[in-house]
Motif scaffolding. Structure first.
Motif, PDB file in Angstrom:
ATOM      1  N   UNK A 120       0.864  -1.199   0.000  1.00  0.00           N
ATOM      2  CA  UNK A 120       0.000   0.000   0.000  1.00  0.00           C
ATOM      3  C   UNK A 120       0.892   1.238   0.000  1.00  0.00           C
ATOM      4  N   UNK A 121       0.390   2.299  -0.615  1.00  0.00           N
ATOM      5  CA  UNK A 121       1.081   3.588  -0.542  1.00  0.00           C
ATOM      6  C   UNK A 121       1.088   4.042   0.918  1.00  0.00           C
ATOM      7  N   UNK A 122       2.252   4.451   1.423  1.00  0.00           N
ATOM      8  CA  UNK A 122       2.356   4.859   2.827  1.00  0.00           C
ATOM      9  C   UNK A 122       3.564   5.755   3.019  1.00  0.00           C
ATOM     10  N   UNK A 123       3.640   6.347   4.208  1.00  0.00           N
ATOM     11  CA  UNK A 123       4.811   7.140   4.587  1.00  0.00           C
ATOM     12  C   UNK A 123       4.749   7.381   6.090  1.00  0.00           C
ATOM     13  N   UNK A 124       5.850   7.850   6.654  1.00  0.00           N
ATOM     14  CA  UNK A 124       5.814   8.358   8.021  1.00  0.00           C
ATOM     15  C   UNK A 124       5.760   9.875   7.939  1.00  0.00           C
ATOM     16  N   UNK A 125       5.060  10.501   8.870  1.00  0.00           N
ATOM     17  CA  UNK A 125       5.092  11.971   8.911  1.00  0.00           C
ATOM     18  C   UNK A 125       6.191  12.403   9.864  1.00  0.00           C
ATOM     19  N   UNK A 126       6.877  13.450   9.505  1.00  0.00           N
ATOM     20  CA  UNK A 126       7.945  13.953  10.377  1.00  0.00           C
ATOM     21  C   UNK A 126       7.300  14.571  11.620  1.00  0.00           C
ATOM     22  N   UNK A 127       7.681  14.099  12.817  1.00  0.00           N
ATOM     23  CA  UNK A 127       7.051  14.658  14.020  1.00  0.00           C
ATOM     24  C   UNK A 127       7.323  16.157  14.153  1.00  0.00           C
ATOM     25  N   UNK A 128       6.379  16.853  14.758  1.00  0.00           N
ATOM     26  CA  UNK A 128       6.571  18.290  14.983  1.00  0.00           C
ATOM     27  C   UNK A 128       6.782  18.592  16.467  1.00  0.00           C
ATOM     28  N   UNK A 129       6.253  17.730  17.356  1.00  0.00           N
ATOM     29  CA  UNK A 129       6.378  18.020  18.791  1.00  0.00           C
ATOM     30  C   UNK A 129       7.084  16.899  19.552  1.00  0.00           C
ATOM     31  N   UNK A 130       6.519  15.690  19.469  1.00  0.00           N
ATOM     32  CA  UNK A 130       7.043  14.607  20.312  1.00  0.00           C
ATOM     33  C   UNK A 130       7.741  13.549  19.459  1.00  0.00           C
ATOM     34  N   UNK A 131       8.844  12.994  19.979  1.00  0.00           N
ATOM     35  CA  UNK A 131       9.470  11.882  19.250  1.00  0.00           C
ATOM     36  C   UNK A 131       8.526  10.679  19.205  1.00  0.00           C
ATOM     37  N   UNK A 132       8.666   9.883  18.164  1.00  0.00           N
ATOM     38  CA  UNK A 132       7.851   8.663  18.043  1.00  0.00           C
ATOM     39  C   UNK A 132       8.770   7.453  18.115  1.00  0.00           C
ATOM     40  N   UNK A 133       8.417   6.501  19.000  1.00  0.00           N
ATOM     41  CA  UNK A 133       9.140   5.223  19.043  1.00  0.00           C
ATOM     42  C   UNK A 133       8.216   4.165  18.459  1.00  0.00           C
TER      43      UNK A 133
END
Ligand SMILES: O=C(O)CCC(=O)C(=O)O
Ligand SMILES: [Fe+2]
Length: 329
Positions: A289-302
């Motif tokens: 499927x077409x997908x991506x991660x969004x660049x966080x703006x506030x909190x880090x993502x684990x």
């Protein structure tokens, strides 16, 4: 887990130039011939179907045995109430299925592991740092660190090892793949809220794309931090595993990055899911499927990802020899 329509940001597409592409292909053929050949073939739907069907018939008996073995270990699962049939059906139809939830003690244990263990900027074995050293590591690298990954997690973190062999997850993998599943890798990584280089956003899958990782494969994703709307979510276009973008004739086989505008122009807004959720929530996705991660703006993502496929090309795992691991400072 909530999923909402995506307010997409502006992104830049990078396409490799002709000669560079040929030399990358030759290097890849030498280093990983099986993986490179599969990537050439598995971009065609009829070949994916052919190999999947052949594998299904070869594994007809062993699949039944495998499922029975999973059932015999069902008391060990971390997902006792999960409706696996519903999840597999959704995954087949939409390429995306929700409803996974890790127990809080597992989230806590993996988070503690991540707090005390070095992670590696840009997935480079020579760029290790601990979380409290992040600014110093950025100073040494001379750029913001968008992504940092852990290595050897199955060996070092018992909770991740337990998840990789969870009988319910394995049953889902078996039913979805139609074959005895091959676990091809765990990946645990941070994305940080930084003003990232465009090249890093491209390299680290923050632009829309589809993965060709095998003839049939999928991934479980688990958030280990809360992921709020507009803040580093994973975005997936449901149903697009069966409907690749058709912006040009070559898009039928081409594997490339897409701009947000290209994707919003090709798919209905209701199918573009920005997947938010609290720590512990998870989903399964066929990342064809077409997908991506969004660049966080506030909190880090684990994020923890577990991948299952028909075949293992050795390209997806996080194993690195201890002897090549280096700290930046
Ligand atoms: O970071 C993300 O959410 C995207 C990851 C991705 O592209 C993948 O796992 O295939
Ligand atoms: Fe991807």
């Amino acid at each position: 887990m909530t999923e909402v329509q995506v307010p997409v940001s502006n992104v830049v597409t990078s396409t490799g130039a002709g000669l560079g592409r040929v030399s990358r292909l030759l290097r890849s053929l030498t280093a990983q011939p099986g993986y490179t050949l599969m990537r050439g073939m598995a971009r065609f739907a009829w070949l994916r179907q052919l190999v999947t069907t052949a594998r299904r018939s070869v594994h007809a008996r062993s699949r039944v045995v495998y499922r029975r073995q999973c059932e015999a270990r069902i008391q060990d699962t971390l997902f006792p109430r999960l409706d696996t049939a519903r999840l597999v059906k959704e995954l087949k139809e939409s390429g995306l299925a929700f409803g996974l939830k890790l127990p809080p003690e597992i989230v806590a244990a993996i988070s503690q592991y991540a707090e005390k263990t070095p992670c590696y900027a840009d997935r480079q074995a020579s760029c290790g740092f601990t979380l409290d050293q992040r600014s110093e590591a950025e100073r040494i690298l001379g750029k913001p660190i968008l992504l940092a990954q852990y290595f050897n997690t199955i060996e070092a973190c018992p909770e991740i090892a337990k998840l990789a062999t969870d009988p319910v997850l394995q049953t889902i993998a078996c039913d979805y793949l139609g074959s005895v599943p091959t676990f091809v890798g765990a990946n645990l990584w941070w994305t940080f809220p930084v003003d990232a280089l465009a090249s890093d956003r491209d390299r680290h899958a923050h632009l829309f794309h589809r993965d060709v990782d095998d003839f049939r494969f999928f991934k479980f994703f688990f958030y280990l931090t809360d992921v709020a709307l507009g803040d580093g979510a994973h975005v997936c276009v449901s149903g697009s595993h069966q409907r690749p973008p058709k912006l040009s004739f070559s898009d039928r086989w081409n594997i490339r990055r897409y701009t947000d505008q290209e994707i919003t122009g090709q798919y209905h807004a209701v199918d573009i899911h920005e997947i938010c959720g609290t720590a512990g929530e998870g989903f399964a996705e066929n990342t064809l499927c077409i997908h991506k991660g969004r660049t966080p703006t506030k909190a880090p993502r684990l994020l923890l990802q577990l991948q299952y496929a028909l075949f293992d090309y050795g390209a997806m795992h996080d194993r690195r020899e201890d002897s090549i691991l280096r700290m930046l400072l």
